[in-house]
Structures are given as structure tokens and as C-alpha cells.
Design a protein around this motif. Structure first.
Motif, mmCIF file in Angstrom:
data_model
loop_
_atom_site.group_PDB
_atom_site.id
_atom_site.type_symbol
_atom_site.label_atom_id
_atom_site.label_comp_id
_atom_site.label_asym_id
_atom_site.label_seq_id
_atom_site.Cartn_x
_atom_site.Cartn_y
_atom_site.Cartn_z
ATOM 1 N N ASP B 430 0.814 -1.223 0.000
ATOM 2 C CA ASP B 430 0.000 0.000 0.000
ATOM 3 C C ASP B 430 0.845 1.270 0.000
ATOM 4 N N GLY B 431 2.128 1.141 0.322
ATOM 5 C CA GLY B 431 2.998 2.311 0.252
ATOM 6 C C GLY B 431 3.021 2.916 -1.148
ATOM 7 N N TRP B 432 2.829 2.074 -2.162
ATOM 8 C CA TRP B 432 2.803 2.613 -3.526
ATOM 9 C C TRP B 432 1.574 3.488 -3.741
ATOM 10 N N GLN B 433 0.455 3.075 -3.104
ATOM 11 C CA GLN B 433 -0.749 3.912 -3.184
ATOM 12 C C GLN B 433 -0.530 5.228 -2.426
ATOM 13 N N VAL B 434 0.243 5.153 -1.352
ATOM 14 C CA VAL B 434 0.565 6.390 -0.626
ATOM 15 C C VAL B 434 1.359 7.326 -1.533
ATOM 16 N N MET B 435 2.310 6.773 -2.284
ATOM 17 C CA MET B 435 3.060 7.614 -3.233
ATOM 18 C C MET B 435 2.102 8.264 -4.234
ATOM 19 N N ALA B 436 1.125 7.491 -4.705
ATOM 20 C CA ALA B 436 0.151 8.043 -5.657
ATOM 21 C C ALA B 436 -0.635 9.185 -5.023
ATOM 22 N N ALA B 437 -0.989 9.027 -3.742
ATOM 23 C CA ALA B 437 -1.750 10.080 -3.061
ATOM 24 C C ALA B 437 -0.909 11.350 -2.914
ATOM 25 N N LEU B 438 0.388 11.184 -2.641
ATOM 26 C CA LEU B 438 1.269 12.354 -2.516
ATOM 27 C C LEU B 438 1.405 13.040 -3.873
ATOM 28 N N LYS B 439 1.591 12.236 -4.914
ATOM 29 C CA LYS B 439 1.685 12.792 -6.270
ATOM 30 C C LYS B 439 0.416 13.568 -6.633
ATOM 31 N N ALA B 440 -0.746 12.981 -6.340
ATOM 32 C CA ALA B 440 -2.012 13.653 -6.679
ATOM 33 C C ALA B 440 -2.176 14.949 -5.900
ATOM 34 N N ALA B 441 -1.644 14.966 -4.659
ATOM 35 C CA ALA B 441 -1.765 16.181 -3.845
ATOM 36 C C ALA B 441 -0.942 17.327 -4.436
ATOM 37 N N LEU B 442 0.213 16.999 -5.034
ATOM 38 C CA LEU B 442 1.107 18.058 -5.527
ATOM 39 C C LEU B 442 0.965 18.301 -7.031
ATOM 40 N N ASP B 443 0.428 17.353 -7.754
ATOM 41 C CA ASP B 443 0.333 17.483 -9.221
ATOM 42 C C ASP B 443 -1.013 16.897 -9.662
ATOM 43 N N PRO B 444 -2.105 17.562 -9.272
ATOM 44 C CA PRO B 444 -3.430 16.972 -9.483
ATOM 45 C C PRO B 444 -3.763 16.733 -10.952
ATOM 46 N N HIS B 445 -3.140 17.483 -11.868
ATOM 47 C CA HIS B 445 -3.439 17.272 -13.290
ATOM 48 C C HIS B 445 -2.463 16.304 -13.940
ATOM 49 N N ASN B 446 -1.564 15.757 -13.136
ATOM 50 C CA ASN B 446 -0.639 14.722 -13.622
ATOM 51 C C ASN B 446 0.117 15.158 -14.881
ATOM 52 N N ILE B 447 0.704 16.340 -14.807
ATOM 53 C CA ILE B 447 1.504 16.792 -15.958
ATOM 54 C C ILE B 447 2.991 16.487 -15.783
ATOM 55 N N LEU B 448 3.421 16.217 -14.551
ATOM 56 C CA LEU B 448 4.857 16.066 -14.292
ATOM 57 C C LEU B 448 5.299 14.634 -14.534
ATOM 58 N N ASN B 449 6.036 14.427 -15.591
ATOM 59 C CA ASN B 449 6.573 13.117 -15.969
ATOM 60 C C ASN B 449 5.533 12.009 -15.821
ATOM 61 N N PRO B 450 4.408 12.170 -16.501
ATOM 62 C CA PRO B 450 3.329 11.187 -16.333
ATOM 63 C C PRO B 450 3.757 9.798 -16.772
ATOM 64 N N GLY B 451 3.205 8.807 -16.104
ATOM 65 C CA GLY B 451 3.498 7.418 -16.461
ATOM 66 C C GLY B 451 4.725 6.861 -15.779
ATOM 67 N N LYS B 452 5.440 7.687 -15.021
ATOM 68 C CA LYS B 452 6.650 7.228 -14.351
ATOM 69 C C LYS B 452 6.381 7.022 -12.853
ATOM 70 N N LEU B 453 7.101 6.104 -12.256
ATOM 71 C CA LEU B 453 7.225 5.912 -10.809
ATOM 72 C C LEU B 453 5.928 5.510 -10.112
ATOM 73 N N VAL B 454 4.867 6.327 -10.173
ATOM 74 C CA VAL B 454 3.632 6.022 -9.424
ATOM 75 C C VAL B 454 2.697 5.155 -10.274
ATOM 76 N N PRO B 455 1.650 4.591 -9.641
ATOM 77 C CA PRO B 455 0.672 3.821 -10.432
ATOM 78 C C PRO B 455 0.032 4.706 -11.490
ATOM 79 N N GLN B 456 -0.326 4.130 -12.604
ATOM 80 C CA GLN B 456 -1.045 4.883 -13.630
ATOM 81 C C GLN B 456 -2.358 5.383 -13.052
ATOM 82 N N ALA B 457 -2.659 6.656 -13.302
ATOM 83 C CA ALA B 457 -3.930 7.200 -12.838
ATOM 84 C C ALA B 457 -5.076 6.538 -13.607
ATOM 85 N N GLY B 458 -6.211 6.407 -12.940
ATOM 86 C CA GLY B 458 -7.449 5.960 -13.609
ATOM 87 C C GLY B 458 -7.478 4.471 -13.891
#
Lengths: 458, 458
Positions: B430-458
Motif C-alpha cells: 500500500d505504500g505505492w498507493q501512498v506515493m500516488a496520493a502524494l503525487k495527486a496532492a502536488l500534481d493533481p493534473h498529472n503533468i509532471l513526468n506522467p506514467g513514471k514511478l507512481v501507479p497509472q492514474a485511472g
């Protein structure tokens, strides 16, 4: 959705281990900070990670604040439940779970204290170096990103926590980090948890880095005519790559208190207290190099302690600085400041602080971790005299502003709690809002240590 | 809200410094990874933090992906714009801004390479130690949490970035950290940014920790009958507290490649390559202790290099391992693996990997940072032979699974990019989901290097 319905559910979960007795509430009302007591509504004593997970799920469901408690030694109100709710005391979760001598790491529960851990490690040839003075719990030390006298050599909790098990606000349990020494696998969640003061989750296990017990140790104390020479000597020693294991500064006022408390006979001037770890020859060489450097800066009265009992005496005196200061001023309390600046600015920061204290109506010896640029003033005040409390608060405020003006931080090792929130905007700018966004992402109902560290919601 | 409207606005902002020329797009299509080229829609060459801030505000407004670019040396596709959009090349922002010799820190722009920095530092007595081999930019090294041969002594980028200036997705500019050596002032945003691979913000300045150039340096190479003895020797050396500055392992296949590429005459068996930093006497003592330990583990052919030119030759050979391997196999490409395990599990991890490669249809020498438990196989394949590509991918997959089974990580220093996302759930739960939550908090439109590191959105 009230605290009281949460406590009913927690009673079902924990039975006798959810206490609402007055002695328990009082015991968890005040920490070593100078803030007024704030008894929680209940104290929980979980035995397992699973219980902590169920506890947090219940508290999120009912909107009940949760504050972690280790040994109650934090200084900025981190462990005090100013919003009420439940204090989670980790005293039952205090085991050393696994020592991996070859990998030089250890897995512990958060309620284990650093002294308990080092006692268990005694026969392994290894030790855990982070040493904030107080016999704090390792969970508490991780949560405030504690450091202390040995950080100059061994780093802070940031450097010595390899991973942790964390229960999130919604009851999910995650493991951060691995037992590998390094990783590039995504965001550093371990680093995010260390220093988070229980506002992002409750830590239920820690994997810590251990270090080899040095073959040889030698310690010394030497006197300086002024602060400036002492700091310059430390800068030169660091630049030459001499690996000091500890390097502490005490001012003349502190030397006077040591003499009174310990029967020592230090000249009442600024001192450095230093310790070297290494091989016999290495320690000898380091000590010689250091001796030459400090002599160039006017040091005198060099006194080497190589026998363990002499070293213990030296560092006990240093570790008991806080209590010795209070013992020498009956009826007083202490506000302990904690600023950290670039080392090139340290002499100025200390001198300006000493002058500021001298101009004030209160007393406050200064001491610090000079190798890190971190120092404390133990500002004494009469709790029944509002003018003295105002004076120490004003001194503390000017110290924090001085640190920020010199490119430093309002807290080197004590953390934010409620006490340093006033400086977060100045220190971090929009970065403080970023912290709030991270907190909201992981604890949307704001049940984890509310009112601490991040901006107040709403 | 399209990439093309974003590019129109970026052209207005940057003029000629927004390039859509084919050579520019091609040059930024492929990094040193084995992934197929992915040309971006445009390449931006900002001059200032302010321009980066305006660029990101525009890209967030228009939903245009943004990928940072340093020297293009990342190995997991981090710098490749697989979702199109704009690549931000930091080559104009490559200055050393401020050297603070007394505080042993430096402020640099992200496009400065580690070699450029060390050239500027040459007369100061200081150096920046993190050394991944490639002459990467410091911004890129921070973003992948790079390390390399010296991490065993000086740490990784996690340990050597004191602070940074970051532009967030919405164009806000924050500063993380201070110039103080340590701080407990809130969440460790510096640590969160280091290793974030440009998914949380673009770094526009870094404050880095420097170290004193050692008074004496000595290096050596020695041969071992097997891997196991080499690893045990390293474990004992670490436990004795001998501060190795580098300790590298190469297998027999790698020794053969070194001989062919450099005219060296190493026996074609496993080797350790080691370097000590310190005082003359300290280095001598470390070398003696190490010599005794490795002799106990069957080492032979000990060859000390104290002259700078001999040391340079030794480490150049090591640093050129990747290119030498490719040069010795014309027409092949390389998939470079990167696992890190607890050091007690290292011998087993390497031996199992070597056996696995021997059983496969491809070749792949093994080498690594044995003091950290981190090693690489340089797996060679014919890009026109799908069976070979499948074989190296299967080997790489089994290595990652082996690392996780041994309590390690799927990447010690190369990062996640797109290449290691497949292991994030297994490594972090679940730590990976936590990373996704942090990413969404700071980059809600997912423009920063999308598709890398965190789970794919949607």
C-alpha cells in the motif's frame, strides 16, 4: 461522530488497556515542555500493530484525535493532546525484535528506549549512536527527527532509520524502506515519516542502522578565551576531515553550573568537549591534530579522558546539563531553545544570543552541538511570574528569527509541535502549504496529532 | 486544453528557446536506457527559475506533459517523454552559484554536471563525492537519488542534498531545507524531492554538501577464488569500522572485459577494487587492516596504487565498464540491472544471478557496489533478436524478484522510471498507493513526468 463514541469502541477493543483513570490522564497531560498540562480523554496501551490499526480506523470513523506517546520527553508539546482524544502510549510495544549483526541493523518496536536497545546490543560489538541525552523511546526519537551529541559523526534519526512500519490514519499498515542500505525505488516514505511528529501515521516498528563499537575512544575538554576561537577550531577540524564523534560547546554560565552540580573545577569560561572514536592509532592521531588546532585558537587546560569512567563522568555532566541547570535554580522552570545555523554563522549566533540574555532579566546558560551549528539556551523563568515568562518567550523568539536571518532553522532537533509553528511560514514559505497538502492527502479527517506542525486547517 | 495550445504559449514565453526542430526532438528521444526512442513534441531551454515557473503554470493550464532532462544518462526511461509534451532541458541552467568553503556547501543550478562542479572546486580543498560513473547533471542525479562507487563512505544523493529550490506543477516556487546541517522543522521536503524523478516538481537549484579532499588516497585491487570470500571480507571490514571510500566487486567475466579493453592483466576471477581516504597514517593503517582481512579470505594478487595516475587508471577502467562491455560485443545493446540487498544476502544474490545468466542464452558481466549490497549485471542482447531481448528481460525480472525475496529493493540507484514500475506493488504494498496520493496532492493534473514511478492514474 464524537470522542465519546470513539472511546466506547476503543474500550471494546482494548478492555482495561484503554484507561480513563485520573492518574493515567494526569501522567500523560504534560511532557518535558513548558506548556501547561493538557490531559487527554483516554490513554490507550496497544500490544500489537493490528490493535493500533483497529484503533486508528475507529478514531478516523469517529473523528477522535490521536496523539502518540513514547517517554514524554519531547520539548515542543508534540506528545500533549491539546485537542483531547486518545493518547497512544507505546510502553507495551517495547521489544527488540531482530538483531542482524552482519547487516548492522536492528528491528525494534517504537516503545523501546535507546538505552534499552544499547543494553541489548552490548555483546554484539554494535551500538545505536543517536543520543539526545534523555532516555527517549526510539519511536519518539524518529518522530521528532532527534539527534544530539553524536550527530556530527553518526547522523541524526534521518540517517539512521532504514525503514518503518506505519499505521495510516485509515488503519492501513505500510512498510517503508527495505533492509537494503540504499534504494531508488520511489519516494522516500521513510524520510517523510521521520520528523512527522505523529501527524501522518503511527509508527509501530523501526529498522535502525547500527554501528560498530569503536576499538578506541578518547574524550577531552578544553577551555577557550572566547566563543569565536572555539568555533573556528571546530571549522578547521571538520575541514581537515578529522572525524569527531562528539564536539560540544558550553558557555561560561554552563561551566559554572557543572562545577556546582558535579564538583568539577572547570574554569568559568567557554569550553569544548570532544570525543574521538576509531583505532588506537587513529584516535591518537585525531587527538593530536585536534590538539594542535585548538592550541592555535588559544585553548588551554586540555584534559584527556581515556578511561571509560572518566569519559562517562564527562558526558554525564553534559547530559545532565538540563537537570543541573534546574537544580541550581529552585522553583524555576526552563524554556529550552534549539536553533541551528550554518557553522560559519555559529559564533555570531551564540554571541548575539549571549548578549541578548545578558540584557534580559533572566538567566540562561548556552550549550550546543557545535559541529552541526546547533545550540540551546536553557532559559530559566519563575512560572508564577508572567514577566519572566514573557522575557524568555521574547528571547526564544529573537533566537528563532536570528537563526532564520542567518540561513538556519528554528529547530535543529526538538521539532515543531505547537511551539515552533509560528516560524514555519517564515522558514518554509509555500513549502509549509505543501506540508499541509501532504498531511491532508494522508489524514483527510485530521485526526493525527491535530494542531501540530502543519498550518491549522480551516 | 491541448499540447499544441500549450506549445503556442511556450513559444511566446521562450521564443527560439522552445525548439520543435527534428534534430532537437531526436536528440531528446532516447536516453541511455534500452527503451525505444520517444521524441517529445518540443524541447524547452529555460534560462531562469522564473521561466520554469511560467512554463509549468502554462503546462498545467493546458494539460501538457513535462519531462525534465539533464544529461540523458538515466537508465529506466526517466528522461523520455513517452506521453509527449515538452522536455525541459536544463543545459542553460548549469552554473555554480555560490561556494561556501567554511560551511562546506555549494549552491548549483541543476544542469551543472558533477565533473563541472568538481573542476570548479579544485582549488578549494573540497569536493563533491557522489560518483555514478557517467558525467550526469546534479539535477538528474538528485532526481534519481543516484549514488555510485563512493556511497559506502559519503552516502547517496539523499545524504548530500541539503536543500533545493523546486517549481511545483502550478508554478509556485518553494525552497526546501536550509543551509543548516540538520533541522527538525517539519516534513523533510528535500528528501521527498530527491528520488522523485521529476514527478513532483522541477528542481531549479540545489544546495549540496561538500567534503574535504583527503590528505592521502590509496587504492588497490585483489583477486578472490570466489564471490563468497570477497563479500565476507567486506562485511568484516565494515564491522571493524574501517572507512572504505570505495569498495567495488567485479566478476570473472568483467575482469576478462577489462583486460580486453584496457590491456590490464587481471586474473580472470572475481576481484575487489578498494580505495581509502584519510591521513597518511590513517590510510596506511586502513590498508593494513584490510590486507589482513582479505588474506584470511583467500585473496591474492594484491596490487596497491598510491600514485594518482595509477588510481585514475584503476577507476577509469571501472567507470568504463558499461562502455567496455558494449565495445567488446559489437552490435549488442545492454539492459543494465540494479538490485540492492542486505549485505548478508549479497553473495547468494550474486551467485544465483551468475548461475541464472550462465543458464541463459546471453552474456552479462556482474559488478557492483559491494559495500552497499548493490550490484548490476550488464545484460547484452541483439536488438534485432526478440528472443535475446526476452531472455534479458526474463533475467532482469528474476533478479528483481530475487532482491525482494532477500529483503532488498528492485533498484539501488537507477530509479523506477517506467522500467521498474512492475515491482513497486511487490516492494511497497500500500505504500505505492501512498506515493500516488502524494503525487495527486502536488500534481493533481498529472503533468509532471506522467506514467513514471507512481501507479497509472485511472
Amino acid at each position: 461522530m464524537t470522542i465519546s463514541t470513539a472511546l466506547d469502541a476503543l474500550s471494546q477493543l482494548l478492555g482495561q488497556r484503554l484507561s480513563r483513570s485520573k492518574p493515567d490522564l494526569d501522567q500523560h497531560a504534560a511532557s518535558e515542555s513548558y506548556y501547561p498540562p493538557a490531559p487527554p480523554d483516554a490513554v490507550a496501551y496497544p500490544d500489537t500493530t493490528e490493535e493500533v490499526a483497529r484503533l486508528l480506523a475507529i478514531c478516523t470513523e469517529h473523528g477522535c484525535p490521536v496523539t502518540g506517546w513514547g517517554a514524554g520527553t519531547s520539548l515542543e508539546g508534540q506528545a500533549q493532546a491539546f485537542s483531547g482524544g486518545v493518547v497512544v502510549d507505546f510502553r507495551h510495544m517495547n521489544k527488540v525484535l531482530e538483531i542482524n549483526a552482519e547487516d548492522m541493523d536492528v528491528r525494534v518496536q517504537p516503545g523501546c528506549t535507546r538505552e534499552e536497545l544499547n543494553t541489548e546490543l552490548r555483546t554484539t560489538g554494535l551500538f545505536f549512536p543517536v543520543d539526545p541525552g534523555a532516555n527517549a523511546t526510539l519511536g519518539g526519537m524518529a518522530m521528532t527527527r532527534a539527534s544530539g551529541t553524536t550527530a556530527v559523526r553518526y547522523g541524526t534519526m534521518r540517517d539512521n532509520v532504514l525503514g518503518c512500519q506505519v499505521v495510516l490514519a485509515d488503519g492501513r499498515v505500510i512498510r517503508t524502506g527495505t533492509r537494503a542500505r540504499k534504494s531508488s525505488a520511489g519516494y522516500d516514505l521513510t524520510g517523510l515519516m521521520v520528523g512527522s511528529e505523529g501527524t501522518l501515521g503511527l509508527v509501530t516498528e523501526l529498522t535502525l542502522r547500527l554501528h560498530g563499537q569503536p576499538e578506541a575512544v578518547t574524550a577531552a575538554v578544553c577551555a577557550f578565551p572566547d566563543m569565536h576561537g572555539a568555533v573556528q577550531a571546530v571549522i578547521e577540524t571538520i575541514q581537515m576531515g578529522v572525524p569527531m564523534a562528539r564536539i560540544e560547546f558550553v558557555d561560561a554560565a554552563m561551566a559554572r553550573i557543572f562545577n556546582a552540580a558535579s564538583g568539577a573545577t572547570m574554569p568559568e569560561v567557554p569550553h569544548l568537549m570532544v570525543e574521538f572514536h576509531g583505532s588506537d592509532a587513529g584516535v591518537r592521531e585525531q587527538a593530536e591534530t585536534f590538539g594542535q588546532i585548538v592550541a592555535d585558537h588559544g585553548a588551554s587546560g586540555f584534559d584527556w579522558a581515556t578511561r571509560p569512567e572518566d569519559r562517562t563522568k564527562l558526558w554525564e555532566m553534559r547530559h545532565r546539563a538540563h537537570w543541573s541547570t534546574l537544580a541550581g535554580a529552585p522553583g524555576k522552570r526552563a524554556l529550552v531553545t534549539d536553533i541551528c545555523v550554518p557553522i560559519s554563522a555559529l559564533a555570531r549566533a551564540v554571541e548575539d544570543t549571549a548578549a541578548d540574555i545578558a540584557d534580559s532579566p533572566v538567566n540562561g546558560p548556552i550549550l550546543g552541538h557545535v559541529g552541526d551549528g546547533n545550540f540551546h539556551a536553557i532559559l530559566l523563568f519563575d512560572p508564577d511570574d508572567p514577566a519572566e515568562l514573557d522575557a524568555v518567550k521574547a528571547l526564544s523568539h529573537r533566537m528563532a528569527e536570528r537563526a532564520l536571518a542567518l540561513g538556519g532553522t528554528c529547530t535543529g532537533e526538538h521539532g515543531i509541535g505547537i511551539g515552533k509553528r509560528a516560524y514555519m511560514q517564515a522558514e518554509h514559505g509555500d513549502g509549509w502549504q505543501v506540508m499541509a497538502a501532504l498531511k491532508a492527502a494522508l489524514d483527510p479527517h485530521n485526526i493525527l496529532n491535530p494542531g501540530k506542525l502543519v498550518p491549522q486547517a480551516g
